[in-house]
Design a protein around this motif. Sequence first.
Motif, PDB file in Angstrom:
ATOM      1  N   LEU A 171       0.796  -1.098  -0.108  1.00  0.00           N
ATOM      2  CA  LEU A 171       0.041  -0.322   0.168  1.00  0.00           C
ATOM      3  C   LEU A 171       0.979   1.037   0.146  1.00  0.00           C
ATOM      4  CD1 LEU A 171      -2.654  -1.228   2.464  1.00  0.00           C
ATOM      5  CD2 LEU A 171      -3.048  -1.066  -0.064  1.00  0.00           C
TER       6      LEU A 171
ATOM      7  N   GLU B  89      -0.578  -3.819  -3.923  1.00  0.00           N
ATOM      8  CA  GLU B  89      -1.335  -2.713  -4.096  1.00  0.00           C
ATOM      9  C   GLU B  89      -0.584  -1.426  -4.003  1.00  0.00           C
ATOM     10  OE1 GLU B  89      -4.932  -3.620  -1.927  1.00  0.00           O
ATOM     11  OE2 GLU B  89      -6.022  -4.139  -3.670  1.00  0.00           O
ATOM     12  N   VAL B  90       0.427  -1.256  -4.580  1.00  0.00           N
ATOM     13  CA  VAL B  90       1.518  -0.182  -4.638  1.00  0.00           C
ATOM     14  C   VAL B  90       0.955   0.871  -5.568  1.00  0.00           C
ATOM     15  CG1 VAL B  90       3.713   0.640  -5.309  1.00  0.00           C
ATOM     16  CG2 VAL B  90       3.468  -1.444  -4.197  1.00  0.00           C
ATOM     17  N   THR B  91       1.031   2.127  -5.282  1.00  0.00           N
ATOM     18  CA  THR B  91       0.676   3.283  -6.015  1.00  0.00           C
ATOM     19  C   THR B  91       2.086   3.666  -6.613  1.00  0.00           C
ATOM     20  OG1 THR B  91      -1.299   4.002  -4.699  1.00  0.00           O
ATOM     21  CG2 THR B  91      -0.211   5.373  -6.209  1.00  0.00           C
ATOM     22  N   VAL B  92       1.989   3.793  -8.244  1.00  0.00           N
ATOM     23  CA  VAL B  92       3.246   4.171  -8.685  1.00  0.00           C
ATOM     24  C   VAL B  92       2.966   5.416  -9.435  1.00  0.00           C
ATOM     25  CG1 VAL B  92       4.741   3.988 -10.637  1.00  0.00           C
ATOM     26  CG2 VAL B  92       4.031   2.109  -9.228  1.00  0.00           C
ATOM     27  N   VAL B  93       3.482   6.754  -8.906  1.00  0.00           N
ATOM     28  CA  VAL B  93       3.205   7.976  -9.366  1.00  0.00           C
ATOM     29  C   VAL B  93       4.392   8.467 -10.353  1.00  0.00           C
ATOM     30  CG1 VAL B  93       2.561  10.348  -8.896  1.00  0.00           C
ATOM     31  CG2 VAL B  93       1.924   8.443  -7.321  1.00  0.00           C
ATOM     32  N   GLY B  94       3.932   9.043 -11.578  1.00  0.00           N
ATOM     33  CA  GLY B  94       5.081   9.765 -12.371  1.00  0.00           C
ATOM     34  C   GLY B  94       5.080  11.102 -12.060  1.00  0.00           C
ATOM     35  N   SER B  95       6.164  11.748 -11.923  1.00  0.00           N
ATOM     36  CA  SER B  95       6.585  13.090 -11.719  1.00  0.00           C
ATOM     37  C   SER B  95       7.524  13.572 -12.167  1.00  0.00           C
ATOM     38  CB  SER B  95       7.037  12.777  -9.871  1.00  0.00           C
ATOM     39  OG  SER B  95       7.320  14.013  -9.426  1.00  0.00           O
TER      40      SER B  95
ATOM     41  N   LEU C 295       8.239   7.947  -9.820  1.00  0.00           N
ATOM     42  CA  LEU C 295       8.993   7.601 -10.681  1.00  0.00           C
ATOM     43  C   LEU C 295       9.453   9.059 -11.106  1.00  0.00           C
ATOM     44  CD1 LEU C 295       7.715   4.731 -13.360  1.00  0.00           C
ATOM     45  CD2 LEU C 295       9.567   4.718 -11.585  1.00  0.00           C
ATOM     46  N   LYS C 296      10.806   9.094 -11.046  1.00  0.00           N
ATOM     47  CA  LYS C 296      11.240  10.601 -11.499  1.00  0.00           C
ATOM     48  C   LYS C 296      12.070  10.104 -12.647  1.00  0.00           C
ATOM     49  CE  LYS C 296      10.561  14.391  -9.482  1.00  0.00           C
ATOM     50  NZ  LYS C 296       9.852  15.316 -10.286  1.00  0.00           N
TER      51      LYS C 296
ATOM     52  N   ILE D 160       4.564   7.333 -18.052  1.00  0.00           N
ATOM     53  CA  ILE D 160       4.248   7.624 -16.660  1.00  0.00           C
ATOM     54  C   ILE D 160       4.738   8.748 -16.307  1.00  0.00           C
ATOM     55  CG2 ILE D 160       4.144   6.515 -14.407  1.00  0.00           C
ATOM     56  CD1 ILE D 160       3.919   4.031 -15.522  1.00  0.00           C
ATOM     57  N   VAL D 161       5.950   9.179 -16.240  1.00  0.00           N
ATOM     58  CA  VAL D 161       6.689  10.031 -15.841  1.00  0.00           C
ATOM     59  C   VAL D 161       6.222  11.669 -16.582  1.00  0.00           C
ATOM     60  CG1 VAL D 161       8.998  11.282 -15.267  1.00  0.00           C
ATOM     61  CG2 VAL D 161       8.652   8.923 -15.219  1.00  0.00           C
TER      62      VAL D 161
ATOM     63  N   GLU E  84       2.565  12.348 -15.949  1.00  0.00           N
ATOM     64  CA  GLU E  84       2.292  12.275 -14.417  1.00  0.00           C
ATOM     65  C   GLU E  84       1.324  11.496 -14.101  1.00  0.00           C
ATOM     66  OE1 GLU E  84       2.574  16.305 -13.172  1.00  0.00           O
ATOM     67  OE2 GLU E  84       4.633  15.942 -12.273  1.00  0.00           O
ATOM     68  N   VAL E  85       1.159  10.022 -14.909  1.00  0.00           N
ATOM     69  CA  VAL E  85       0.440   9.078 -14.484  1.00  0.00           C
ATOM     70  C   VAL E  85       0.312   8.597 -13.265  1.00  0.00           C
ATOM     71  CG1 VAL E  85      -0.668   6.991 -15.536  1.00  0.00           C
ATOM     72  CG2 VAL E  85      -0.078   8.781 -17.154  1.00  0.00           C
ATOM     73  N   THR E  86      -0.838   7.999 -12.553  1.00  0.00           N
ATOM     74  CA  THR E  86      -0.712   7.300 -11.463  1.00  0.00           C
ATOM     75  C   THR E  86      -1.195   5.936 -11.862  1.00  0.00           C
ATOM     76  OG1 THR E  86      -1.336   9.498  -9.980  1.00  0.00           O
ATOM     77  CG2 THR E  86      -1.821   6.987  -9.159  1.00  0.00           C
ATOM     78  N   VAL E  87      -0.382   4.967 -11.481  1.00  0.00           N
ATOM     79  CA  VAL E  87      -0.470   3.562 -11.688  1.00  0.00           C
ATOM     80  C   VAL E  87      -0.847   2.835 -10.194  1.00  0.00           C
ATOM     81  CG1 VAL E  87       0.402   1.416 -12.537  1.00  0.00           C
ATOM     82  CG2 VAL E  87       0.751   3.421 -13.683  1.00  0.00           C
TER      83      VAL E  87
ATOM     84  N   ILE F 246       3.332  -4.654  -7.806  1.00  0.00           N
ATOM     85  CA  ILE F 246       2.494  -3.670  -7.906  1.00  0.00           C
ATOM     86  C   ILE F 246       0.960  -3.932  -7.582  1.00  0.00           C
ATOM     87  CG2 ILE F 246       1.586  -1.520  -9.145  1.00  0.00           C
ATOM     88  CD1 ILE F 246       3.758  -1.458 -10.709  1.00  0.00           C
TER      89      ILE F 246
ATOM     90  N   GLY G 275      -2.000  -0.565  -8.358  1.00  0.00           N
ATOM     91  CA  GLY G 275      -2.120  -2.101  -8.124  1.00  0.00           C
ATOM     92  C   GLY G 275      -3.351  -2.223  -7.325  1.00  0.00           C
TER      93      GLY G 275
END
Lengths: 319, 319
Positions: free
Chosen positions: A234, A258-264, A239-240, B254-255, B258-261, A254, B263
């Motif tokens: 959780l 249930e990980v959240t991956v956020v592009g930044s 992601l940079k 994603i970067v 700036e998408v949020t992925v 993921i 799980g």
Amino acid sequence: MTALCFDGRSVLVVAEREPPALLPGEARIRMRLAGVCGTDLEIARGYLGFRGVLGHEFVGDVVEAASPGLQGARVVGAINCACQRCDFCNRGLPNHCSARTVLGILGRDGAFQDAFNLPERNLFRVPDAVPDEHAVFAEPLAAACRVTEQVDIAPWQRVAVLGDGRMGVLCAYALAERSHSVTLFGRHPGRVPFPISVEEKPVPEKVRDRFAVVVEATGSPEGLAIALRLVEPLGTVVLKSTCAAPHGTNLAPIVIDEVTVVGSRCGSLPAALELLAASRMPLAPLISARYPLAEGAAALARAAEPGVLKVLIQGKTRS
Amino acid sequence: MTALCFDGRSVLVVAEREPPALLPGEARIRMRLAGVCGTDLEIARGYLGFRGVLGHEFVGDVVEAASPGLQGARVVGAINCACQRCDFCNRGLPNHCSARTVLGILGRDGAFQDAFNLPERNLFRVPDAVPDEHAVFAEPLAAACRVTEQVDIAPWQRVAVLGDGRMGVLCAYALAERSHSVTLFGRHPGRVPFPISVEEKPVPEKVRDRFAVVVEATGSPEGLAIALRLVEPLGTVVLKSTCAAPHGTNLAPIVIDEVTVVGSRCGSLPAALELLAASRMPLAPLISARYPLAEGAAALARAAEPGVLKVLIQGKTRS
């Protein structure tokens, strides 16, 4: 006018370049100091498809502007130039304008030249107390601060930054403003002094205590897989790295955790200037080398060497 | 007792299996009807490392329980069995318990047998109005509803589901409860009747109007790359597929956007039962075939065929 250009094959200094015409709403900026970023190196390797003058990290003087108040101001600038008409602009999200140009990255000549143009609304005055050598970090520091705009971080939450390169170090600085416990995983411990809330470690094979937030700033295709090992269920991975290479990564963790991956990407310049004015961050140790604009190609070559942090390019107006 | 087992190499029906001992706090459930899921097929291919009795989607009768109120109840069950002691359990997140067993998936024999055990607290009584053929969808429907627990979806937001297999169809059903505009991208248009708010389309090469939320439920390693084409900047991709194969996907979008992925795994059984009791979802067309438990291996083979939706396995107590 001197400019550092990428022609699709190589990076070269062009001495007799015409300055681009000033469009309505734009100001002309004379470059004082500029910084080389990983994105510049990606462009110079032929990724991203950009042709023209490189560079998007700068501090400079406004030499021509419609607004009299801007004339002569020492400024930094937001790099996304928005159309002000599309759906995203109407929603107050100019950084995602679908018709945007981006300084030295997309459809707009960059800052590695004597003078260049940006919309006036993109410019922010640098406080007098902030020297050029700090102000030139405003753009990448804003990108680092973007993480804290996107992810709520409580002071007691354990945060990790993966990668102690240019972006990783700035992310660690920015995150130390929020969390009392920041761990920086990298290959060069001790290279840069950190606030006491930042601990440096090599990447472990196995992780006992995982992290609520992991910022992936390695610039490497392997970064995400390591970040997924470090983050707790959780948790959030930011992601940079915009790697041009495809990632060969099993994404099942993921889903299972249930990980959240956020592009930044880009962040707020005023927030970065505020941090710079507070001058809590040791920035001088991040500067690995300086080159005059005429030696810009050497500057990029140096920035691409392993272990090198920020390489600066000096404009003619540099005192 | 008959059970459908995976021994590390193949799936086989074992006729003379001893029922497992009932631990404190557990109830014994006699299986009425069970469903085959993509995860069962992954296990049967040797992924996930599980050995034992398969199956985690079921409706059954409690035949032994410490709580007298549960005795004889027709129930469905949450599949994650938590330790009640670890950090995640203490934080009210038993689905992420670090010492959990998972019915038919991790360290606990599953539902494809005459009778099996689950903690009493995992069981939820099925309303009389919900027939077995609907109740058996409670677990996968809860997983579909998990998306709406994780992502705030406004009625006017455009939502896409990628993949019209078992999970994709249920996600489209669940999302149609929230959004007035759900588009299901799949290969089998017209196979299942949908609420009028769900539109079926083949995956386009180019996307004009991108989506605020895209649920990736293809079960294929290519799904994420397609989802990243469909989602708008600052949008959300929900990952449902736990692919065993590594994903060869360029994550730079994603970067840049700036998408949020996010799980997404298991959801709330009570929420799913509530939806089933409202009976707005046409579930009968999702049932492709039924097999008695003794023919369980054939049931799994059938479920692995292209275009097949839900395959059910019938217990002995099935009326």
